[in-house]
Write an enzyme that holds these catalytic residues in place. Structure first.
Site, PDB file in Angstrom:
ATOM      1  N   HIS A 172      -0.303 -54.936  77.931  1.00  0.00           N
ATOM      2  CA  HIS A 172       0.516 -53.762  78.250  1.00  0.00           C
ATOM      3  C   HIS A 172       0.132 -53.118  79.576  1.00  0.00           C
ATOM      4  CE1 HIS A 172      -2.833 -52.258  75.585  1.00  0.00           C
ATOM      5  NE2 HIS A 172      -3.071 -51.645  76.726  1.00  0.00           N
ATOM      6  N   ARG A 269     -19.761 -39.634  89.799  1.00  0.00           N
ATOM      7  CA  ARG A 269     -18.798 -39.393  90.878  1.00  0.00           C
ATOM      8  C   ARG A 269     -17.429 -39.971  90.546  1.00  0.00           C
ATOM      9  NH1 ARG A 269     -19.728 -41.945  96.911  1.00  0.00           N
ATOM     10  NH2 ARG A 269     -17.642 -41.558  97.766  1.00  0.00           N
TER      11      ARG A 269
END
Length: 718
Positions: A172, A269
């Protein structure tokens, strides 16, 4: 328009509900026979009850049957859908996370690539091949195998290579990402078109358009949009590659070497969710009772959502009704993407209608995309090879080639981690046998790796001296687990060499080496390079003969010196001249070492010159070292004598590209006579060769142990 549709892995009940619910919402498919199969009887029971409730909710009347017998499920099926997970969450998935974590390797999903993907593939491929062979034998002649099981590319590649039935891998990620990008670009999805190609989970949006216009500027604008914070990795890769990738950031972060292994700062980060798949599985397990209750009807009527965007039902409907559609499928690369490996599994658009599934040729990917795809294809290739051949070394090599693993661990840890994973998965019963590897070679005992290696080596000899003795040492290595007996023949190229025997029969114990020494005599001087062939008629033996190399003569030039040269990897690295004069040996050498360094704590890694001397007919070798420099520890170093025992002189000079050393050594200190030929050899260790090459070790005669053997030493007559 009734046909039999089989779902293997129906115990994945939530996904099964979506897939079968999608199928039953097509009126043309609503009277199909739906066969549910799983190895877990409790889960299968839930799936059976659930699907019958779904059918009633939809008001359709399919035939729904359930079985634990895979072959019965496959029999006469026109479509077989696979959603299995071999080994389950426990023990296998947990093992795939916990053992690598011990070695310092962290993962996020571990189902497609990386060490988790490799071992999931090794567990899954044999089961998929069993399903494929059942389909080949028992299913409808036009049966299509629709695989949803990861690692998608490895699984489909193995099915194609080993069995070759019609199949497609479905995921998908393409349509899911397309809808996400439309949202990030603030576009209506119905106005968006796209072209995607690559490999599963690393296919790229080659085109992303709004009403026929390039809409990529909107995606680059979204780079600074805080609302897409959960896709930092994918957007960062788009920034670097110029194209957006199909699978999520948590997946992508473990397919490349640029993120996880740099530590917490990088993980924070880019918001990389380490151990994410473990958390998802634990959440599903924790909520299973509530989910089960909703599925089997203890809490009211079952909910059936409108058709999803999963491709499976659309493919079946298009083939059965000849309705043209475009889907994205994982198929064999038979000329579809020119700059990816032919035969690998690629994800491309496929046109599907009554004729079946028809993949679209893409041509070449942009080179940077092909390069990053190939970094994953290499891992897939080795994993598939390991699964199909049983060669254990390909498991290690797949892990070596994996970008994230290679960036995170040294080779010894990769090897040890793979060994522990193999052992644990075998103990759990989800991994078959793999051939053991010959220690230190990377070869398995299967194929060429089980050949015995027979080698002939000549011991110290004087090819130029009549009636001198020569000994050929014949060694045979046996990597096998049983005793072996080999017949060998020795065939000297030069009749001046006489061997006491030329036919050998050697017995070698399991996984050991046997040695036999064959004496010989030099009847006349041998002045040219001479082979002694070692011959075996068995294809199981690799026989390597010996080469006898006559000595190189160095005679005095007009200046009274004999001159010589040394090379390193084919490049001149040293020149020298040598002579006897007034009871001393005089030597001058210029070494092309532009960065001479001396490390007292590690002399083998230092710059140096080693010199070896011997009388022509003696095996006693005098050895000394010359350490470059002008300090206290520089100069001539006798290996067996102190400097005070010898009266030597030594001079040293250096330029940017080389250094020159001059030495005068008493002849008696190195055991040489005042006249007559003598033997000489030298080695030099360089830190840097001139201004363009790294250093290394050079050998005057080519013998890397001249302190032990002097059969190749130069003969000096000056």
């Amino acid at each position: 328009m009734s046909c039999k549709i089989t779902l293997i892995g129906a115990g994945s009940v939530v996904f099964a509900k979506t897939l079968i619910g999608d199928i039953l919402q097509f009126p043309e498919l609503s009277d199909s026979t739906i066969c549910l199969m799983d190895v877990d009887p409790e889960r299968l029971k839930v799936a059976d009850i659930m699907m019958k409730r779904v059918a009633r909710k939809l008001g359709v009347n399919p035939t729904i049957v359930s079985t634990l017998d895979r072959r019965e499920a496959v029999k006469d099926a026109k479509y077989v859908i696979c959603t299995i997970q071999v080994g389950g969450f426990k023990p296998s998935t947990v093992v795939d996370f916990e053992i690598p974590k011990k070695y310092g390797l962290r993962q996020t999903i571990a189902d497609t690539l990386g060490i988790g993907g490799i071992f999931r593939g090794l567990r899954t491929i044999p089961v998929l091949l069993g399903i494929s062979r059942d389909i080949e034998e028992l299913a409808h002649p036009d049966c299509l195998f629709l695989n949803y099981t990861n690692p998608m590319a490895m699984n489909c590649w193995a099915v194609d290579e080993a069995v070759g039935i019609p199949h497609v891998g479905l995921c998908h990620s393409v349509f899911g990402t397309a809808r996400m990008l439309a949202s990030h670009a603030n576009l209506n999805y119905d106005d968006v078109s796209y072209l995607v190609a690559g490999i599963n989970h690393m296919a790229f949006f080659l085109k992303f358009q709004y009403q026929g216009q390039d809409a990529y500027p909107l995606l680059f604008k979204a780079l600074n949009d805080p609302d897409r914070h959960y896709e930092l990795v994918r957007y960062e890769m788009m920034r670097r590659l110029g194209y957006f990738v199909t699978e999520s950031s948590e997946h992508q972060s473990e397919y490349v070497p640029h993120f996880i292994h740099f530590g917490e700062e990088m993980v924070d980060r880019y918001k990389i969710p380490l151990d994410e798949y473990i958390r998802r599985c634990e959440a599903i397990i924790a909520s299973w009772k509530d989910t089960e209750a909703k599925l089997i009807g203890e809490e009211g009527e079952i909910e059936v959502k409108e058709q999803s965007h999963e491709y499976g039902s659309f493919i079946i409907h298009s083939i059965e009704t000849n309705t043209p559609r475009t889907v994205y499928g994982n198929v064999p690369n038979q000329g579809l993407i020119d700059n990816l490996l032919q035969g690998c599994c690629v994800e491309v658009p496929c046109l599907v209608d009554g004729t079946g599934l028809n993949p679209v040729k893409i041509g070449e990917l942009p080179p940077q995309l092909a390069a990053i795809c190939m970094s994953n294809v290499n891992v897939q290739r080795l994993t598939v090879s390991a699964a199909l051949t049983g060669k254990r070394e390909h498991i290690y090599q797949a892990a070596m080639a994996d970008p994230h693993t290679a960036a995170s661990l040294p080779l010894d840890k990769i090897w040890a981690m793979c060994d522990e994973l193999v052992e644990q998965h075998q103990k759990d019963g989800f991994l078959g046998e793999f051939e053991p590897v010959i220690r230190g070679t990377g070869r398995s005992f299967a194929g060429i790796g089980d050949r015995l290696i027979a080698t002939a080596k000549a011991s110290a000899s004087h090819l130029d001296v009549v009636d001198s003795e020569l000994h050929l040492e014949i060694s045979v290595e046996n990597p096998r687990k049983t005793t072996q007996s080999v017949s060998l023949a020795l065939s000297p190229e030069n009749e001046n060499l006489e061997l006491q025997k030329t036919q050998l029969q050697i017995e070698i114990a399991p996984q050991s080496t046997a040695t036999e020494v064959v004496p010989g005599t030099i009847r006349k001087p041998i002045t040219q390079k001479t082979r002694v062939d070692l011959i075996s008629e068995s294809t199981c033996v690799l026989a390597i003969g010996a080469t006898l190399v006559p000595r190189t003569w160095i005679s005095a030039k007009e200046d009274g010196f004999g001159h010589f040269e040394m090379s390193l990897s084919g490049f001149p690295c040293a020149t020298g001249k040598i002579r006897r004069h007034q009871g001393n040996l005089e030597l001058e050498m210029q070494i092309q070492d532009s960065k001479p360094e001396v490390y007292p704590e590690n002399p083998d890694q230092s710059s140096y010159v080693h010199l070896f001397f011997s009388e022509q007919n003696r095996n006693n070798i005098a050895a000394l070292g010359v350490i470059p420099g002008e300090g206290e520890k520089s100069g001539i170093d006798f290996w067996n004598k102190s400097k005070s025992e010898t009266k030597t002189s030594y001079r040293y000079s250096q330029t940017e590209l080389n250094y020159t050393l001059t030495a005068s050594i008493p002849l008696h200190a190195i055991g040489l006579p005042e006249s007559g030929p003598f033997l000489f050899d030298a080695t030099a260790s360089l830190q840097a060769l001139g201004d363009a090459h790294s250093g290394g070790k050079a050998f005057l005669s080519g013998e890397n142990q001249p302190h032990r053997y002097n059969d190749r030493a130069f003969l000096i007559d000056c």
